[in-house]
Design a protein around this motif. Structure first.
Motif: not given
Length: 86
Positions: A5-7, A74-79, A36-48, A54-58
């Motif tokens: 997950v990339v936020d 951005f932040t990167v989280s591996i689920e 206050s309110v801040r709007i962002g985006k969440r991107v989910e990437i599924e790897f084989d 994974l973290e480096e590629q992400s």
């Protein structure tokens, strides 16, 4: 399958007109205690399953494609199955 997950959020010093619009609408909903309110985006990437680094590629994907490093962070989280992957 591994899920990453990339936020992406605007940096704090960057104006967020979309967040300001939401903040302005909250009193019409009877919500008055939000500072206050801040709007962002969440991107989910599924790897084989056999994907490596994974973290480096992400981070490469996020830095070069998903986020504008001039105005966004951005932040990167591996689920794992324990924290939400199905």
């Amino acid at each position: 399958m591994a899920r990453v997950v990339v936020d992406v959020m605007l940096k704090s010093e960057i104006l967020d007109p979309q967040g300001e619009a939401v903040l302005g609408a909250l009193p019409r909903l009877g919500v008055n205690d939000v500072a206050s309110v801040r709007i962002g985006k969440r991107v989910e990437i599924e790897f084989d399953d056999n994907a490596q680094n994974l973290e480096e590629q992400s981070r490469v994907i996020a830095d070069q494609l998903l986020a504008n490093p001039v105005i966004e962070n951005f932040t990167v989280s591996i689920e794992t199955a324990a924290n939400g992957a199905a």
